[in-house]
Scaffold this active site. Structure first.
Site, short mmCIF file in Angstrom:
data_model
loop_
_atom_site.label_atom_id
_atom_site.label_comp_id
_atom_site.label_asym_id
_atom_site.label_seq_id
_atom_site.Cartn_x
_atom_site.Cartn_y
_atom_site.Cartn_z
N ALA A 103 8.53 -8.05 4.95
CA ALA A 103 8.07 -6.74 5.80
C ALA A 103 6.29 -6.90 5.66
O ALA A 103 5.65 -6.04 5.46
CB ALA A 103 8.47 -5.55 5.40
N HIS A 127 11.30 -0.57 6.21
CA HIS A 127 10.30 -1.48 5.64
C HIS A 127 10.52 -1.42 3.97
O HIS A 127 9.88 -2.53 3.42
CB HIS A 127 8.87 -0.45 6.00
CG HIS A 127 7.80 -1.25 5.57
ND1 HIS A 127 7.18 -2.38 6.08
CD2 HIS A 127 6.82 -0.72 4.43
CE1 HIS A 127 6.12 -2.73 5.65
NE2 HIS A 127 5.82 -1.74 4.34
N TRP A 137 0.91 -1.16 0.13
CA TRP A 137 0.02 0.02 -0.02
C TRP A 137 0.84 1.25 -0.11
O TRP A 137 1.91 1.12 0.96
CB TRP A 137 -0.90 -0.30 1.31
CG TRP A 137 -1.76 1.20 1.53
CD1 TRP A 137 -3.13 1.40 1.10
CD2 TRP A 137 -1.39 2.16 2.04
NE1 TRP A 137 -3.66 2.37 1.62
CE2 TRP A 137 -2.48 3.16 2.15
CE3 TRP A 137 -0.12 2.90 2.77
CZ2 TRP A 137 -2.43 4.55 2.60
CZ3 TRP A 137 -0.05 4.22 3.28
CH2 TRP A 137 -1.29 5.08 3.27
N ASP A 167 12.02 -1.73 10.85
CA ASP A 167 10.75 -1.30 10.12
C ASP A 167 9.90 -0.38 10.73
O ASP A 167 9.42 -1.03 12.10
CB ASP A 167 10.21 -2.83 9.85
CG ASP A 167 9.23 -2.47 8.67
OD1 ASP A 167 8.47 -1.42 8.84
OD2 ASP A 167 8.81 -3.55 7.97
N SER A 214 4.63 -5.98 2.47
CA SER A 214 3.58 -5.38 3.31
C SER A 214 2.01 -5.92 3.08
O SER A 214 1.63 -7.06 3.49
CB SER A 214 3.94 -3.79 3.04
OG SER A 214 3.14 -2.88 3.80
N THR A 215 1.31 -4.92 2.51
CA THR A 215 -0.18 -5.27 2.42
C THR A 215 -0.25 -6.24 1.44
O THR A 215 -1.03 -7.55 1.50
CB THR A 215 -1.00 -4.16 2.08
OG1 THR A 215 -1.01 -3.09 2.67
CG2 THR A 215 -2.40 -4.45 1.72
#
Length: 327
Positions: free
Chosen positions: A173, A307, A82, A278, A148-149
């Protein structure tokens, strides 16, 4: 359950790494891209431009999902974070195409070049959209890599749609199992953190995105570090291509979706990678928990990495990804 020792040199200059990655990318010749995929009713358009194929798939609820498909060999599907797009995987897609893998990048609904549909900005739809692309391209023996997302999306896809199609999974991450604090997740982040993100996005999305990219995402706010203008501009460009509503709704999706049972159900070899600096997704509530819930998980922690380590530390991350994929 195997756990690897921390790897990587946290003292390596982020600027040196990025400059080295640029030089590497310039030297890479991406192999010719496979052409010709079985047509289905899902496809809207498909265009071939020299060494890349790209197209759009329409989902059952009318979302148009953009994908790009380069190279030949075992397919690797990339799920972005995201509020970005599949362009955030450029360095990895070039690297794996050069190493003779077929690489597929998908723009999540409402992000990048996919349509700015009003609804469906949740993990169930994200995973189903990825499944629509995978089925259209008739991919098998795939490796899914999510950041991530995108790690949440990839985990839900593998758990609910990937049976018989997936060989490995990588979570980078990534947000699973769940980010928000609750009685069942006392170590999570307070809901006020995510309410603050929503408030900032609604007030001035362009400036909010600039602040994230130039400070915590890549660790550019740490002592001795300074923003790389091209990296920040590219992050901002990708974010502003997408829909403000998709980004707003997506905060709930990445912070409040409980992926615990998804992780427990995944039995393919899974690599969980994260930096211990992160500032976006705390690693103690992410990678360290993921590897405990997975049936076949491996943990790699990177001292001092941020991140956005896929970009600023690609020279370390890419070979580690390749070793896992080949192994």
């Amino acid at each position: 359950m195997q756990k690897n020792s921390p790897v990587g040199d946290a003292n390596v200059s982020r600027r040196d790494v990025v400059v080295g990655s640029i030089a590497f990318a310039m030297a890479v010749a991406v192999p010719a891209i496979a052409s010709g995929h079985a047509s289905t009713n899902a496809i809207i358009s498909n265009a071939s431009h020299g060494d890349m194929t790209m197209g759009m798939v329409t989902t059952k609820d009318g979302a148009e999902i953009f994908y790009k498909d380069w190279g030949q060999g075992q397919p690797i599907v990339f799920h972005h974070g995201w509020p970005l797009s599949s362009d955030d995987w450029d360095t990895q897609m070039l690297f794996f195409a050069h190493n003779r893998y077929r690489v597929i990048g998908i723009d999540r609904r409402g992000h990048g070049r996919s349509s700015q549909i009003s609804e469906g900005h949740d993990m169930d739809h994200y995973a189903a959209d990825a499944a629509a692309v995978v089925e259209h391209l008739d991919l098998h023996n795939t490796i899914h890599i999510g950041h991530s997302t995108g790690g949440g999306e990839a985990a839900r896809y593998v758990a609910r749609h990937g049976k018989g199609r997936v060989s490995k999974l990588v979570l980078v991450a990534a947000v699973p199992p769940i980010m928000v604090k609750s009685p069942n997740n006392p170590g999570g982040l307070p809901i006020e953190v995510f309410d603050g993100l929503r408030k900032s996005l609604a007030a001035n999305r362009a400036q909010f995105f600039r602040e994230i990219a130039s400070k915590p995402f890549y660790g550019f706010n740490r002592p001795g570090s300074s923003p790389l203008d091209g990296v920040v501009d590219n992050w901002w460009r990708q974010g502003m291509m997408g829909s403000a509503k998709a980004h707003y709704d997506g905060i709930k999706a990445f912070s409040e979706t409980d992926l615990t049972e998804d992780l427990k159900s995944i039995d393919v070899p899974t690599l969980c990678m994260q930096g211990d600096d992160d500032q976006i997704v705390p690693y103690k509530g992410a990678a360290e928990l993921q590897v405990k819930l997975l049936k076949n998980g491996t943990l790699k922690l990177y001292p001092g990495f941020p991140h956005g380590m896929l970009t600023t530390y690609a020279e370390t991350i890419n070979p580690d990804l390749l070793a896992f994929v080949r192994g």
